[in-house]
Design a protein around this motif. Sequence first.
Motif, PDB file in Angstrom:
ATOM      1  N   THR A  65      -0.921   9.848  -0.930  1.00 49.57           N
ATOM      2  CA  THR A  65      -1.101   8.397  -1.040  1.00 49.57           C
ATOM      3  C   THR A  65      -2.574   8.006  -0.916  1.00 49.57           C
ATOM      4  OG1 THR A  65       1.102   8.089  -0.167  1.00 49.57           O
ATOM      5  CG2 THR A  65      -0.330   6.187  -0.102  1.00 49.57           C
ATOM      6  N   GLU A  66      -3.256   8.583   0.050  1.00 48.25           N
ATOM      7  CA  GLU A  66      -4.662   8.208   0.234  1.00 48.25           C
ATOM      8  C   GLU A  66      -5.492   8.622  -0.977  1.00 48.25           C
ATOM      9  OE1 GLU A  66      -6.375   9.572   3.908  1.00 48.25           O
ATOM     10  OE2 GLU A  66      -8.385   9.066   3.154  1.00 48.25           O
ATOM     11  N   MET A  67      -5.227   9.849  -1.460  1.00 52.08           N
ATOM     12  CA  MET A  67      -5.959  10.350  -2.626  1.00 52.08           C
ATOM     13  C   MET A  67      -5.750   9.424  -3.834  1.00 52.08           C
ATOM     14  SD  MET A  67      -5.126  13.904  -4.640  1.00 52.08           S
ATOM     15  CE  MET A  67      -3.650  13.221  -5.414  1.00 52.08           C
ATOM     16  N   ALA A  68      -4.498   9.016  -4.046  1.00 52.20           N
ATOM     17  CA  ALA A  68      -4.190   8.195  -5.220  1.00 52.20           C
ATOM     18  C   ALA A  68      -4.758   6.779  -5.068  1.00 52.20           C
ATOM     19  CB  ALA A  68      -2.685   8.148  -5.434  1.00 52.20           C
ATOM     20  N   LEU A  69      -4.567   6.177  -3.897  1.00 56.74           N
ATOM     21  CA  LEU A  69      -5.013   4.782  -3.733  1.00 56.74           C
ATOM     22  C   LEU A  69      -6.533   4.678  -3.810  1.00 56.74           C
ATOM     23  CD1 LEU A  69      -2.571   3.333  -1.034  1.00 56.74           C
ATOM     24  CD2 LEU A  69      -2.476   3.124  -3.532  1.00 56.74           C
ATOM     25  N   ASP A  70      -7.218   5.700  -3.333  1.00 64.17           N
ATOM     26  CA  ASP A  70      -8.683   5.740  -3.452  1.00 64.17           C
ATOM     27  C   ASP A  70      -9.114   5.523  -4.896  1.00 64.17           C
ATOM     28  OD1 ASP A  70      -9.636   6.105  -0.990  1.00 64.17           O
ATOM     29  OD2 ASP A  70     -10.412   8.141  -1.318  1.00 64.17           O
ATOM     30  N   ARG A  71      -8.434   6.219  -5.813  1.00 65.44           N
ATOM     31  CA  ARG A  71      -8.760   6.099  -7.239  1.00 65.44           C
ATOM     32  C   ARG A  71      -8.312   4.755  -7.796  1.00 65.44           C
ATOM     33  NH1 ARG A  71     -10.500  10.455 -10.351  1.00 65.44           N
ATOM     34  NH2 ARG A  71     -11.236  12.007  -8.880  1.00 65.44           N
ATOM     35  N   ILE A  72      -7.078   4.375  -7.471  1.00 64.67           N
ATOM     36  CA  ILE A  72      -6.496   3.177  -8.084  1.00 64.67           C
ATOM     37  C   ILE A  72      -7.295   1.930  -7.704  1.00 64.67           C
ATOM     38  CG2 ILE A  72      -4.422   1.704  -8.081  1.00 64.67           C
ATOM     39  CD1 ILE A  72      -2.836   4.416  -7.621  1.00 64.67           C
ATOM     40  N   LEU A  73      -7.815   1.928  -6.476  1.00 63.66           N
ATOM     41  CA  LEU A  73      -8.569   0.754  -6.022  1.00 63.66           C
ATOM     42  C   LEU A  73     -10.065   0.907  -6.290  1.00 63.66           C
ATOM     43  CD1 LEU A  73      -6.721   0.075  -2.647  1.00 63.66           C
ATOM     44  CD2 LEU A  73      -6.286  -0.942  -4.901  1.00 63.66           C
ATOM     45  N   VAL A  81      -4.786   0.711 -14.820  1.00 71.53           N
ATOM     46  CA  VAL A  81      -4.620   2.165 -14.863  1.00 71.53           C
ATOM     47  C   VAL A  81      -3.218   2.487 -15.380  1.00 71.53           C
ATOM     48  CG1 VAL A  81      -3.870   2.225 -12.411  1.00 71.53           C
ATOM     49  CG2 VAL A  81      -4.844   4.278 -13.435  1.00 71.53           C
ATOM     50  N   VAL A  82      -3.106   3.652 -16.022  1.00 68.57           N
ATOM     51  CA  VAL A  82      -1.778   4.176 -16.387  1.00 68.57           C
ATOM     52  C   VAL A  82      -1.437   5.241 -15.351  1.00 68.57           C
ATOM     53  CG1 VAL A  82      -0.349   5.241 -18.148  1.00 68.57           C
ATOM     54  CG2 VAL A  82      -2.357   3.899 -18.830  1.00 68.57           C
ATOM     55  N   LEU A  83      -0.440   4.973 -14.523  1.00 73.79           N
ATOM     56  CA  LEU A  83      -0.078   5.897 -13.443  1.00 73.79           C
ATOM     57  C   LEU A  83       0.966   6.894 -13.927  1.00 73.79           C
ATOM     58  CD1 LEU A  83       0.199   3.327 -10.530  1.00 73.79           C
ATOM     59  CD2 LEU A  83      -1.617   5.015 -10.904  1.00 73.79           C
ATOM     60  N   ASP A  84       0.672   8.176 -13.697  1.00 79.98           N
ATOM     61  CA  ASP A  84       1.534   9.272 -14.154  1.00 79.98           C
ATOM     62  C   ASP A  84       1.777  10.186 -12.959  1.00 79.98           C
ATOM     63  OD1 ASP A  84       2.235  11.852 -15.032  1.00 79.98           O
ATOM     64  OD2 ASP A  84       0.414  12.113 -16.221  1.00 79.98           O
ATOM     65  N   GLY A  85       2.970  10.059 -12.353  1.00 78.42           N
ATOM     66  CA  GLY A  85       3.304  10.954 -11.242  1.00 78.42           C
ATOM     67  C   GLY A  85       3.023  10.379  -9.873  1.00 78.42           C
ATOM     68  N   PHE A  86       2.644   9.140  -9.799  1.00 77.66           N
ATOM     69  CA  PHE A  86       2.477   8.433  -8.526  1.00 77.66           C
ATOM     70  C   PHE A  86       2.841   6.984  -8.756  1.00 77.66           C
ATOM     71  CE2 PHE A  86       0.291   5.692  -5.574  1.00 77.66           C
ATOM     72  CZ  PHE A  86       0.518   6.312  -4.359  1.00 77.66           C
ATOM     73  N   PRO A  87       3.673   6.378  -7.951  1.00 75.03           N
ATOM     74  CA  PRO A  87       4.355   6.912  -6.773  1.00 75.03           C
ATOM     75  C   PRO A  87       5.582   7.748  -7.158  1.00 75.03           C
ATOM     76  CG  PRO A  87       4.971   4.625  -7.102  1.00 75.03           C
ATOM     77  CD  PRO A  87       3.971   4.940  -8.159  1.00 75.03           C
ATOM     78  N   ARG A  88       5.964   8.633  -6.247  1.00 75.28           N
ATOM     79  CA  ARG A  88       7.115   9.502  -6.482  1.00 75.28           C
ATOM     80  C   ARG A  88       8.140   9.405  -5.361  1.00 75.28           C
ATOM     81  NH1 ARG A  88       4.366  13.726 -10.012  1.00 75.28           N
ATOM     82  NH2 ARG A  88       5.881  15.325 -10.468  1.00 75.28           N
ATOM     83  N   THR A  89       7.858   8.616  -4.339  1.00 76.90           N
ATOM     84  CA  THR A  89       8.823   8.382  -3.261  1.00 76.90           C
ATOM     85  C   THR A  89       8.786   6.889  -2.916  1.00 76.90           C
ATOM     86  OG1 THR A  89       7.217   8.627  -1.478  1.00 76.90           O
ATOM     87  CG2 THR A  89       8.307  10.649  -2.221  1.00 76.90           C
ATOM     88  N   PRO A  90       9.854   6.385  -2.287  1.00 77.33           N
ATOM     89  CA  PRO A  90       9.845   4.975  -1.875  1.00 77.33           C
ATOM     90  C   PRO A  90       8.652   4.637  -0.968  1.00 77.33           C
ATOM     91  CG  PRO A  90      12.074   5.818  -1.849  1.00 77.33           C
ATOM     92  CD  PRO A  90      11.192   7.006  -2.120  1.00 77.33           C
ATOM     93  N   GLN A  92       5.661   5.980  -0.988  1.00 75.01           N
ATOM     94  CA  GLN A  92       4.455   5.869  -1.827  1.00 75.01           C
ATOM     95  C   GLN A  92       4.470   4.550  -2.607  1.00 75.01           C
ATOM     96  OE1 GLN A  92       3.969   9.347  -4.369  1.00 75.01           O
ATOM     97  NE2 GLN A  92       4.246  10.747  -2.653  1.00 75.01           N
ATOM     98  N   ALA A  93       5.653   4.162  -3.082  1.00 76.32           N
ATOM     99  CA  ALA A  93       5.755   2.921  -3.863  1.00 76.32           C
ATOM    100  C   ALA A  93       5.413   1.716  -2.989  1.00 76.32           C
ATOM    101  CB  ALA A  93       7.156   2.784  -4.435  1.00 76.32           C
ATOM    102  N   GLU A  94       5.886   1.763  -1.763  1.00 80.34           N
ATOM    103  CA  GLU A  94       5.593   0.652  -0.845  1.00 80.34           C
ATOM    104  C   GLU A  94       4.088   0.547  -0.608  1.00 80.34           C
ATOM    105  OE1 GLU A  94       7.506  -0.149   3.408  1.00 80.34           O
ATOM    106  OE2 GLU A  94       8.857   0.402   1.771  1.00 80.34           O
ATOM    107  N   ALA A  95       3.452   1.704  -0.384  1.00 77.85           N
ATOM    108  CA  ALA A  95       1.998   1.712  -0.149  1.00 77.85           C
ATOM    109  C   ALA A  95       1.256   1.217  -1.388  1.00 77.85           C
ATOM    110  CB  ALA A  95       1.540   3.127   0.225  1.00 77.85           C
ATOM    111  N   LEU A  96       1.708   1.635  -2.565  1.00 80.52           N
ATOM    112  CA  LEU A  96       1.043   1.204  -3.803  1.00 80.52           C
ATOM    113  C   LEU A  96       1.179  -0.306  -3.991  1.00 80.52           C
ATOM    114  CD1 LEU A  96      -0.308   1.722  -6.594  1.00 80.52           C
ATOM    115  CD2 LEU A  96       2.016   1.934  -7.525  1.00 80.52           C
ATOM    116  N   ASP A  97       2.394  -0.811  -3.878  1.00 84.41           N
ATOM    117  CA  ASP A  97       2.617  -2.240  -4.124  1.00 84.41           C
ATOM    118  C   ASP A  97       1.786  -3.083  -3.145  1.00 84.41           C
ATOM    119  OD1 ASP A  97       4.323  -1.554  -6.142  1.00 84.41           O
ATOM    120  OD2 ASP A  97       6.171  -1.997  -5.070  1.00 84.41           O
ATOM    121  N   ALA A  98       1.737  -2.639  -1.876  1.00 82.44           N
ATOM    122  CA  ALA A  98       0.964  -3.391  -0.883  1.00 82.44           C
ATOM    123  C   ALA A  98      -0.524  -3.346  -1.217  1.00 82.44           C
ATOM    124  CB  ALA A  98       1.209  -2.820   0.517  1.00 82.44           C
TER     125      ALA A  98
END
Length: 230
Positions: A65-73, A81-90, A92-98
Motif C-alpha cells: 500500500t505504501e509503495m503504491a500510494l507513494d506513486r499514485i499521489l 493513472v491507470v491502476l493495474d493490480g492495485f488495490p487487490r484486497t478490501p 488496500q481499496a479502503e486506503a486507496l479511496d481515502a
Amino acid sequence: MDLLLIGPPGVGKGTQAARLRQALGIPHLSTGDLLRRHVAEGTRLGAAAAAHMRRGDLVPDELVTEMALDRILGPSCAAGVVLDGFPRTPAQAEALDAALAGHGRRLTAVFHLTAPDRTLLRRLTGRRTCGDCGDSYHLDTKRPRTPGLCDHCGHRLVQRADDTAETAHARLAVHTRQTEPLLERYRPTGVLHEIDGRGDADDVTRRLLTALGRGAAGSSAFLAGGAGRL
Ligand code: AMP
C-alpha cells in the motif's frame, strides 16, 4: 482521470492498461512490475515480497500500500493513472479511496475484466515476458519477431516464476478469494463496468474505451503514444 482494472491473472490487465495509457495520456501503474523490480534489485521490500510472489500469494497489504500510494499521489500521476493490480484486497481499496479523497480525487471507472479459467491458464503458462522492459508475448498467439527476444528492446524473454501451471492455479484461487470481494465495494457507486476480456486485444480495448465514452476518438489515439509505464 483515475482508472482501475480488476481481473484474474492472465486476463490482460497489463496489456490493456498499456493501451489505455496510450489512448488517454495518463501513466500505467503496475504493482506487480514495481515489486518484480524491487526483487530484481534486491531491495528490502523485494526481499520481503519475493517468497509471497513465488508462491502466488499476495504480498502483505502494509508493504504494497505504501509503495503504491507513494506513486499514485506523486507528481507523475497528478493528472490521473491507470491502476493495474492495485488495490487487490478490501484493505488496500479502503486506503486507496481515502488517499484519493484526501486529494479531491476518486476512481472515475473500475473495469472488471473476465475470461474463463481455461483461457486464463493457457495465457499464463504460454506467456513470456521481457526481463528488461516488461513487454509481454505468448508462445502461440503473440510470438516475438526473433524467437526468445523482445521486439521492443532486444532483451531475452523469460517465463515469470509465477506463470508455471501450479502457481497459476494458486493465483487464480487467490484472486477469487481475496480480490473479487472488491467488486461489491465498487458496484453500488456506479463506477463498475463488466468487460469481456476474451478475444482479440484490440476488441477488448474498444470495449474499455466505449465503456468510458471514448469509443472512436480513443481507439484511433491508442497507437499514438503517451505517458510512460511507471
Ligand atoms: P501481477 O504482475 O499483477 O500478476 O502481480 C504479481 C504478484 O505480485 C502477485 O501474484 C502478488 O504476489 C504481487 N502483487 C502485485 N500487486 C499486489 C497487490 N496489490 N497486493 C499484494 N500483492 C501484489
